[in-house]
Motif scaffolding. Structure first.
Motif, mmCIF file in Angstrom:
data_model
loop_
_atom_site.group_PDB
_atom_site.id
_atom_site.type_symbol
_atom_site.label_atom_id
_atom_site.label_comp_id
_atom_site.label_asym_id
_atom_site.label_seq_id
_atom_site.Cartn_x
_atom_site.Cartn_y
_atom_site.Cartn_z
ATOM 1 N N GLY A 249 0.817 -1.204 0.000
ATOM 2 C CA GLY A 249 0.000 0.000 0.000
ATOM 3 C C GLY A 249 0.852 1.255 0.000
ATOM 4 N N PRO A 250 0.224 2.418 0.143
ATOM 5 C CA PRO A 250 0.949 3.679 0.034
ATOM 6 C C PRO A 250 1.764 4.064 1.258
ATOM 7 N N GLY A 251 1.581 3.385 2.385
ATOM 8 C CA GLY A 251 2.372 3.725 3.573
ATOM 9 C C GLY A 251 1.660 3.473 4.878
ATOM 10 N N ASP A 252 0.378 3.774 4.942
ATOM 11 C CA ASP A 252 -0.407 3.578 6.155
ATOM 12 C C ASP A 252 -0.603 2.086 6.385
ATOM 13 N N ALA A 253 -0.090 1.564 7.506
ATOM 14 C CA ALA A 253 -0.156 0.124 7.772
ATOM 15 C C ALA A 253 -1.588 -0.377 7.890
ATOM 16 N N GLU A 254 -2.537 0.494 8.253
ATOM 17 C CA GLU A 254 -3.917 0.055 8.388
ATOM 18 C C GLU A 254 -4.571 -0.266 7.043
ATOM 19 N N LEU A 255 -3.903 0.090 5.947
ATOM 20 C CA LEU A 255 -4.426 -0.229 4.629
ATOM 21 C C LEU A 255 -3.947 -1.584 4.122
ATOM 22 N N LEU A 256 -3.118 -2.286 4.886
ATOM 23 C CA LEU A 256 -2.693 -3.631 4.509
ATOM 24 C C LEU A 256 -3.875 -4.589 4.553
ATOM 25 N N GLU A 279 6.142 1.402 9.693
ATOM 26 C CA GLU A 279 5.007 0.818 10.413
ATOM 27 C C GLU A 279 4.507 -0.444 9.729
ATOM 28 N N VAL A 280 4.682 -0.554 8.420
ATOM 29 C CA VAL A 280 4.343 -1.799 7.722
ATOM 30 C C VAL A 280 5.334 -2.893 8.097
ATOM 31 N N LEU A 281 6.614 -2.565 8.086
ATOM 32 C CA LEU A 281 7.644 -3.546 8.445
ATOM 33 C C LEU A 281 7.495 -4.009 9.890
ATOM 34 N N GLU A 282 6.933 -3.168 10.741
ATOM 35 C CA GLU A 282 6.755 -3.533 12.146
ATOM 36 C C GLU A 282 5.806 -4.719 12.303
ATOM 37 N N LEU A 283 4.979 -4.984 11.285
ATOM 38 C CA LEU A 283 4.026 -6.092 11.353
ATOM 39 C C LEU A 283 4.626 -7.413 10.891
ATOM 40 N N ALA A 284 5.877 -7.383 10.447
ATOM 41 C CA ALA A 284 6.510 -8.596 9.938
ATOM 42 C C ALA A 284 6.974 -9.505 11.068
ATOM 43 N N ARG A 285 7.197 -10.743 10.727
ATOM 44 C CA ARG A 285 7.737 -11.723 11.674
ATOM 45 C C ARG A 285 9.090 -11.244 12.182
ATOM 46 N N ARG A 286 9.268 -11.268 13.489
ATOM 47 C CA ARG A 286 10.477 -10.722 14.100
ATOM 48 C C ARG A 286 11.740 -11.441 13.625
ATOM 49 N N GLU A 287 11.619 -12.744 13.403
ATOM 50 C CA GLU A 287 12.797 -13.523 13.038
ATOM 51 C C GLU A 287 13.176 -13.381 11.569
ATOM 52 N N ALA A 288 12.307 -12.756 10.775
ATOM 53 C CA ALA A 288 12.567 -12.649 9.342
ATOM 54 C C ALA A 288 13.743 -11.716 9.063
ATOM 55 N N LYS A 289 14.609 -12.141 8.154
ATOM 56 C CA LYS A 289 15.707 -11.272 7.708
ATOM 57 C C LYS A 289 15.139 -10.248 6.741
#
Length: 504
Positions: A249-256, A279-289
């Protein structure tokens, strides 16, 4: 804050993995451990009941007990269970011996300071109820689906907010989740014995999670799950990696989309564009590279060939790769090239759509791109070619057609050429135009005017970030929400409106 403010220019740089925390959330095993509760009030009784529910041996020091506390101790079956032990005396320094936690309800700061100091001296973590300065830790508001336990804290700022959040979560988590979590606990070792670490094991548990929000598991569910684990083991391949193209999306994580969040949570490696927000990356799995593979006009960029090679190498190594793209991957995201390259190597590819910037722009402006009174078609057009100039094969006569809304992506550096070509093709110089930078982000910038002023608009908006240029009579409606007068910029982080000029 967008990702450019969080990341250096190095394409292998990664953002901060965790934003600052007011307190560290810790889940403490207390089964069979000695804990101390001083005071006989209702507040102390609630803490004692909570500790006993964790399996602790709770030693209560109080000469007087409230009716609630006395009833709690009577119901606990002290003689048989030994989980709530009442000492009809005040606390003493000896009470802290071998204790894991100490809780007190004190009448004043003097009594609180004495208890706090004694517990600290004994090396026991201490909490004095409703006296934050005498607390080394705090209790959160709890959602109990044990073994699933959720605690919410506002760091003491707004306890009623924590309670409201708890109520909201309670409505989202079915009571059956408790049974599913207990089932997971009981079969975990058996499943792990059948499935080695990696993609097959994670795929099994992801399937398990899909069931966990349904009805209570039946008597045969455990056997069915173990058969399924065996099937995963039989079909697992060492090279069973895959790639998922995900629209951020354009940037706002709530639009995912929910599907996008699930893909981020399942990824081993995330290759993300320069414009994907923190804020989008913050929703990713912590262990992911996480690897930054951004491509930006006028800046040092990662070559597409290198990105393709990286995806192929990681997928063949058995990794789940998410190629995270700003906007929608299928609109000016070079997804076609990546899909073809991966398909040639026999690598499975999924695509998760995202909100493209043109739709986000329309939503932010409150404008329908196909308003029946103004437009019968929408065109999404790239504003630059591989050489950085306008594409040579654009049909400017059709683009100048007044009953069509046109959105130019990545057209900031060619805005003056776009203006010249459209006017040369017969477009009215007073056709409404919009320029938006950083759509949906905190530094979103908007300009509304007429197509004749596009060059001046870009001087005001700037070229430090990609922009969208919208042209068409539908954008006359945008000005009605923001007043009339001379054209000026509007910044999303400020309250003042932007205004229009030259639009009738």
């Amino acid at each position: 804050m967008d990702v450019l403010q969080l990341l250096p220019s190095d394409r292998n740089a990664t953002p901060a993995r965790m934003a600052p925390l007011a307190k560290l959330p810790v889940f403490w095993a207390l089964e069979g451990k000695r804990v101390v509760v001083a005071g006989g009030s209702d507040a102390a009784a609630w803490k004692a009941e909570l500790l006993a529910a964790c399996g602790a041996e709770v030693h209560v020091y109080a000469e007087d007990l409230s009716e609630t506390f006395a009833n709690l101790i009577d119901r606990s079956g002290v003689s048989s269970e030994g989980r709530l032990l009442h000492h009809d005396e005040p606390w003493s320094p000896q009470a802290f011996e071998d204790a894991q936690i100490a809780i007190a309800d004190c009448a004043d700061d003097e009594a609180a300071a004495a208890f706090f100091g004694a517990a600290r001296k004994a090396g026991v973590p201490v909490n004095v109820i409703d006296k934050p300065k005498f607390c080394q830790f705090q209790f959160g508001s709890i959602v109990n689906r044990s073994p699933v336990v959720i605690a919410i804290s506002t760091d003491g700022a707004a306890p009623i907010l924590a309670q409201a959040i708890r109520r909201r979560i309670e409505t989202l988590l079915p009571p059956s989740l408790k049974s599913w979590a207990a089932l997971a606990q009981s079969i975990r070792d058996k499943v792990n014995a059948r499935l080695s670490p990696g993609a097959p094991r994670r795929a099994f548990w992801e399937g398990f999670v899909d069931r966990a929000f349904g009805p209570v598991p039946g008597t045969g569910t455990e056997g069915d799950l173990l058969i399924e684990a065996g099937r995963f083991a039989a079909t697992a391949k060492a090279s069973a990696g895959r790639v998922t193209l995900v629209g951020a999306g354009p940037g706002d994580a709530e639009l995912l989309t929910l599907k996008a969040v699930r893909a981020l949570q399942a990824a081993d490696v995330i290759l993300f564009d320069d414009l994907v927000s923190g804020e989008v990356l913050e929703l990713a799995r912590r262990e992911a590279k996480r690897l930054l593979v951004g491509k930006r006009g006028g800046r040092t960029s990662c070559k597409q060939e290198d990105i393709n090679a990286m995806m192929i190498s990681l997928a063949k190594a058995g990794k789940r790769v998410v190629r995270l793209k700003s906007g929608d991957p299928m609109i000016f995201g070079r997804a076609g090239e990546e899909i073809a390259c991966l398909a040639k190597e026999g690598i499975a590819v999924d695509v998760v759509p995202g909100v493209t910037s043109a739709c986000a722009m329309a939503a932010r402006l409150g404008v329908s791109l196909t308003h029946r009174d103004h437009a019968q078609a929408v065109r999404l057009v790239t504003g630059h070619s591989r050489s950085g100039d306008l594409p040579a094969n654009l049909d400017w006569q059709n683009l100048a057609e007044p009953r069509t809304t046109t959105i130019f992506y990545m057209g900031g550096r060619t805005a003056s050429q776009i203006r010249d070509r459209l006017l040369a093709a017969g477009m009215d110089i007073k056709t409404p135009a919009v320029v938006m930078r950083a759509v949906t982000r905190i530094n979103e910038t908007r300009w509304l005017g007429i197509v004749d002023d596009l060059a001046q608009a870009m001087e005001a908006v700037g070229l430090d970030e990609p922009v969208l240029i919208g042209i068409g009579t539908v954008f006359a409606e945008a000005g009605s929400s923001f007043g009339t007068g001379s054209s000026e910029l509007q910044f999303a982080s400020k309250a003042r409106p932007f205004q229009r000029r030259g639009v009738q």
